[in-house]
Design a protein around this motif. Structure first.
Motif, PDB file in Angstrom:
ATOM      1  N   HIS A  98      12.247 -14.151 -18.873  1.00 15.20           N
ATOM      2  CA  HIS A  98      12.381 -13.923 -20.309  1.00 15.20           C
ATOM      3  C   HIS A  98      13.593 -13.038 -20.581  1.00 15.20           C
ATOM      4  O   HIS A  98      13.703 -11.941 -20.059  1.00 15.20           O
ATOM      5  CB  HIS A  98      11.108 -13.300 -20.894  1.00 15.20           C
ATOM      6  N   GLY A  99      14.540 -13.564 -21.331  1.00 14.29           N
ATOM      7  CA  GLY A  99      15.703 -12.792 -21.766  1.00 14.29           C
ATOM      8  C   GLY A  99      16.514 -12.152 -20.653  1.00 14.29           C
ATOM      9  O   GLY A  99      16.874 -10.984 -20.761  1.00 14.29           O
ATOM     10  N   GLY A 100      16.803 -12.874 -19.588  1.00 13.86           N
ATOM     11  CA  GLY A 100      17.602 -12.321 -18.498  1.00 13.86           C
ATOM     12  C   GLY A 100      16.834 -11.418 -17.555  1.00 13.86           C
ATOM     13  O   GLY A 100      17.403 -10.805 -16.662  1.00 13.86           O
ATOM     14  N   ARG A 101      15.540 -11.327 -17.756  1.00 19.58           N
ATOM     15  CA  ARG A 101      14.676 -10.518 -16.895  1.00 19.58           C
ATOM     16  C   ARG A 101      13.642 -11.421 -16.235  1.00 19.58           C
ATOM     17  O   ARG A 101      13.294 -12.469 -16.762  1.00 19.58           O
ATOM     18  CB  ARG A 101      13.963  -9.439 -17.695  1.00 19.58           C
ATOM     19  N   THR A 102      13.153 -10.958 -15.100  1.00 18.34           N
ATOM     20  CA  THR A 102      12.103 -11.686 -14.391  1.00 18.34           C
ATOM     21  C   THR A 102      10.934 -10.750 -14.157  1.00 18.34           C
ATOM     22  O   THR A 102      11.106  -9.637 -13.652  1.00 18.34           O
ATOM     23  CB  THR A 102      12.630 -12.236 -13.046  1.00 18.34           C
ATOM     24  N   GLY A 103       9.767 -11.205 -14.553  1.00 16.56           N
ATOM     25  CA  GLY A 103       8.553 -10.437 -14.324  1.00 16.56           C
ATOM     26  C   GLY A 103       7.840 -10.958 -13.087  1.00 16.56           C
ATOM     27  O   GLY A 103       7.773 -12.166 -12.864  1.00 16.56           O
ATOM     28  N   LEU A 104       7.325 -10.047 -12.290  1.00 20.95           N
ATOM     29  CA  LEU A 104       6.516 -10.378 -11.121  1.00 20.95           C
ATOM     30  C   LEU A 104       5.104  -9.886 -11.361  1.00 20.95           C
ATOM     31  O   LEU A 104       4.886  -8.722 -11.696  1.00 20.95           O
ATOM     32  CB  LEU A 104       7.073  -9.719  -9.854  1.00 20.95           C
ATOM     33  N   ARG A 105       4.163 -10.789 -11.211  1.00 20.06           N
ATOM     34  CA  ARG A 105       2.738 -10.450 -11.270  1.00 20.06           C
ATOM     35  C   ARG A 105       2.187 -10.718  -9.875  1.00 20.06           C
ATOM     36  O   ARG A 105       2.100 -11.871  -9.444  1.00 20.06           O
ATOM     37  CB  ARG A 105       2.034 -11.308 -12.322  1.00 20.06           C
ATOM     38  N   PHE A 106       1.878  -9.655  -9.158  1.00 22.51           N
ATOM     39  CA  PHE A 106       1.330  -9.748  -7.817  1.00 22.51           C
ATOM     40  C   PHE A 106      -0.191  -9.662  -7.940  1.00 22.51           C
ATOM     41  O   PHE A 106      -0.711  -8.728  -8.548  1.00 22.51           O
ATOM     42  CB  PHE A 106       1.852  -8.592  -6.957  1.00 22.51           C
ATOM     43  N   VAL A 107      -0.890 -10.644  -7.382  1.00 21.86           N
ATOM     44  CA  VAL A 107      -2.344 -10.702  -7.504  1.00 21.86           C
ATOM     45  C   VAL A 107      -2.958 -10.801  -6.116  1.00 21.86           C
ATOM     46  O   VAL A 107      -2.576 -11.662  -5.326  1.00 21.86           O
ATOM     47  CB  VAL A 107      -2.793 -11.927  -8.341  1.00 21.86           C
ATOM     48  N   GLN A 108      -3.914  -9.926  -5.836  1.00 22.90           N
ATOM     49  CA  GLN A 108      -4.743 -10.091  -4.650  1.00 22.90           C
ATOM     50  C   GLN A 108      -6.146 -10.422  -5.153  1.00 22.90           C
ATOM     51  O   GLN A 108      -6.768  -9.644  -5.868  1.00 22.90           O
ATOM     52  CB  GLN A 108      -4.785  -8.845  -3.773  1.00 22.90           C
ATOM     53  N   HIS A 109      -6.613 -11.605  -4.774  1.00 26.66           N
ATOM     54  CA  HIS A 109      -7.968 -12.035  -5.128  1.00 26.66           C
ATOM     55  C   HIS A 109      -8.919 -11.375  -4.136  1.00 26.66           C
ATOM     56  O   HIS A 109      -8.848 -11.639  -2.930  1.00 26.66           O
ATOM     57  CB  HIS A 109      -8.080 -13.555  -5.063  1.00 26.66           C
ATOM     58  N   LEU A 110      -9.776 -10.518  -4.641  1.00 27.71           N
ATOM     59  CA  LEU A 110     -10.640  -9.709  -3.783  1.00 27.71           C
ATOM     60  C   LEU A 110     -12.049 -10.285  -3.677  1.00 27.71           C
ATOM     61  O   LEU A 110     -12.620 -10.731  -4.674  1.00 27.71           O
ATOM     62  CB  LEU A 110     -10.744  -8.286  -4.347  1.00 27.71           C
ATOM     63  N   ASP A 111     -12.592 -10.238  -2.470  1.00 25.08           N
ATOM     64  CA  ASP A 111     -14.002 -10.564  -2.273  1.00 25.08           C
ATOM     65  C   ASP A 111     -14.858  -9.342  -2.554  1.00 25.08           C
ATOM     66  O   ASP A 111     -16.013  -9.452  -2.939  1.00 25.08           O
ATOM     67  CB  ASP A 111     -14.245 -11.032  -0.832  1.00 25.08           C
ATOM     68  N   THR A 112     -14.286  -8.158  -2.337  1.00 20.62           N
ATOM     69  CA  THR A 112     -14.963  -6.884  -2.557  1.00 20.62           C
ATOM     70  C   THR A 112     -13.914  -5.843  -2.919  1.00 20.62           C
ATOM     71  O   THR A 112     -12.742  -5.993  -2.558  1.00 20.62           O
ATOM     72  CB  THR A 112     -15.735  -6.444  -1.282  1.00 20.62           C
ATOM     73  N   VAL A 113     -14.320  -4.812  -3.619  1.00 18.01           N
ATOM     74  CA  VAL A 113     -13.394  -3.728  -3.936  1.00 18.01           C
ATOM     75  C   VAL A 113     -13.464  -2.634  -2.875  1.00 18.01           C
ATOM     76  O   VAL A 113     -12.766  -1.624  -2.977  1.00 18.01           O
ATOM     77  CB  VAL A 113     -13.625  -3.145  -5.349  1.00 18.01           C
ATOM     78  N   GLU A 114     -14.267  -2.835  -1.851  1.00 20.33           N
ATOM     79  CA  GLU A 114     -14.338  -1.877  -0.748  1.00 20.33           C
ATOM     80  C   GLU A 114     -12.959  -1.761  -0.090  1.00 20.33           C
ATOM     81  O   GLU A 114     -12.293  -2.758   0.159  1.00 20.33           O
ATOM     82  CB  GLU A 114     -15.355  -2.356   0.285  1.00 20.33           C
ATOM     83  N   GLY A 115     -12.538  -0.539   0.143  1.00 21.33           N
ATOM     84  CA  GLY A 115     -11.241  -0.308   0.765  1.00 21.33           C
ATOM     85  C   GLY A 115     -10.066  -0.341  -0.194  1.00 21.33           C
ATOM     86  O   GLY A 115      -8.913  -0.218   0.225  1.00 21.33           O
ATOM     87  N   LEU A 116     -10.344  -0.477  -1.491  1.00 20.22           N
ATOM     88  CA  LEU A 116      -9.260  -0.565  -2.471  1.00 20.22           C
ATOM     89  C   LEU A 116      -8.403   0.706  -2.493  1.00 20.22           C
ATOM     90  O   LEU A 116      -7.210   0.645  -2.762  1.00 20.22           O
ATOM     91  CB  LEU A 116      -9.832  -0.843  -3.865  1.00 20.22           C
ATOM     92  N   GLY A 117      -9.000   1.846  -2.151  1.00 19.56           N
ATOM     93  CA  GLY A 117      -8.256   3.105  -2.092  1.00 19.56           C
ATOM     94  C   GLY A 117      -7.167   3.099  -1.038  1.00 19.56           C
ATOM     95  O   GLY A 117      -6.219   3.881  -1.120  1.00 19.56           O
ATOM     96  N   GLU A 118      -7.285   2.224  -0.046  1.00 14.45           N
ATOM     97  CA  GLU A 118      -6.255   2.072   0.981  1.00 14.45           C
ATOM     98  C   GLU A 118      -5.341   0.895   0.666  1.00 14.45           C
ATOM     99  O   GLU A 118      -4.137   0.949   0.903  1.00 14.45           O
ATOM    100  CB  GLU A 118      -6.898   1.861   2.356  1.00 14.45           C
ATOM    101  N   ILE A 119      -5.893  -0.175   0.137  1.00 13.15           N
ATOM    102  CA  ILE A 119      -5.128  -1.398  -0.129  1.00 13.15           C
ATOM    103  C   ILE A 119      -4.138  -1.210  -1.274  1.00 13.15           C
ATOM    104  O   ILE A 119      -2.967  -1.574  -1.167  1.00 13.15           O
ATOM    105  CB  ILE A 119      -6.089  -2.569  -0.444  1.00 13.15           C
ATOM    106  N   GLY A 120      -4.601  -0.662  -2.381  1.00 13.69           N
ATOM    107  CA  GLY A 120      -3.762  -0.514  -3.569  1.00 13.69           C
ATOM    108  C   GLY A 120      -2.485   0.266  -3.332  1.00 13.69           C
ATOM    109  O   GLY A 120      -1.393  -0.202  -3.689  1.00 13.69           O
ATOM    110  N   PRO A 121      -2.563   1.463  -2.735  1.00 12.25           N
ATOM    111  CA  PRO A 121      -1.328   2.210  -2.481  1.00 12.25           C
ATOM    112  C   PRO A 121      -0.347   1.441  -1.591  1.00 12.25           C
ATOM    113  O   PRO A 121       0.873   1.549  -1.760  1.00 12.25           O
ATOM    114  CB  PRO A 121      -1.816   3.486  -1.782  1.00 12.25           C
ATOM    115  N   GLY A 122      -0.870   0.662  -0.663  1.00 13.98           N
ATOM    116  CA  GLY A 122       0.000  -0.129   0.203  1.00 13.98           C
ATOM    117  C   GLY A 122       0.805  -1.149  -0.575  1.00 13.98           C
ATOM    118  O   GLY A 122       2.017  -1.303  -0.358  1.00 13.98           O
TER     119      GLY A 122
END
Length: 167
Positions: free
Chosen positions: A104-128
């Motif tokens: 859009h307008g000379g810019r590119t947006g990135l939407r990174f999605v991780q489809h999770l089976d569980t939110v367990e361990g998200l405190g380690e995954i997200g910062p990574g």
């Protein structure tokens, strides 16, 4: 620098999605190349080898992890220059990822999605993922690479306490 976490959780019909976004002042094709060309992914994540085609498996060396391990990923979808979907299974569980680009307008947006089976361990995954996506930004901008120590454990509580937003 103290990076600010951007990740959000969204409830879906099949579970929960962790979503992180970034924006680039660059054409979509150039950002796509940063996500898909081995010499460019090596700059921010790691190099990969194999046949790049939907249904194929590639090997990726995670250059910025301890001991630079290799992992095998399956290419579930490749729709240049808008969508790349990958999956893997390892000792940590299953990983289902999508990288979605919009222009859009000379810019590119990135939407990174991780489809999770569980939110367990998200405190380690997200910062990574925040760390790696900021490495992508730095590799494209020619700025200093971030240090993982600025992300973890500093962002652990933010991600550990995220709750899904209904879609």
């Amino acid at each position: 620098m103290t990076p600010i976490p951007t990740g959000r959780l969204f409830g879906t019909d099949t579970g929960t999605d962790l979503v992180l976004t970034r924006e680039f002042r660059a054409p979509i094709e150039d950002v796509w190349a940063s996500l898909t060309e081995p010499d460019r992914t090596a700059r921010w994540y790691g190099r990969w080898e194999g046949k790049a085609a939907p249904g194929s498996r590639i090997r990726v060396q995670m250059a910025y992890e301890a001991e630079a391990p290799w992992s095998e990923l399956r290419i579930d979808a490749c729709e240049p220059p808008r969508r790349l979907a990958l999956s893997a299974r390892d000792e940590s569980g299953s990983w289902r990822l999508e990288l979605l680009l919009t222009s859009h307008g000379g810019r590119t947006g990135l939407r990174f999605v991780q489809h999770l089976d569980t939110v367990e361990g998200l405190g380690e995954i997200g910062p990574g993922w925040e760390y790696y996506l900021d490495r992508l930004v730095a590799s494209r901008d020619g700025t200093a690479m971030p240090s993982f120590d600025d992300y973890y454990p500093a962002q652990r509580d933010y991600f550990a306490h995220l709750r899904p937003t209904p879609v």
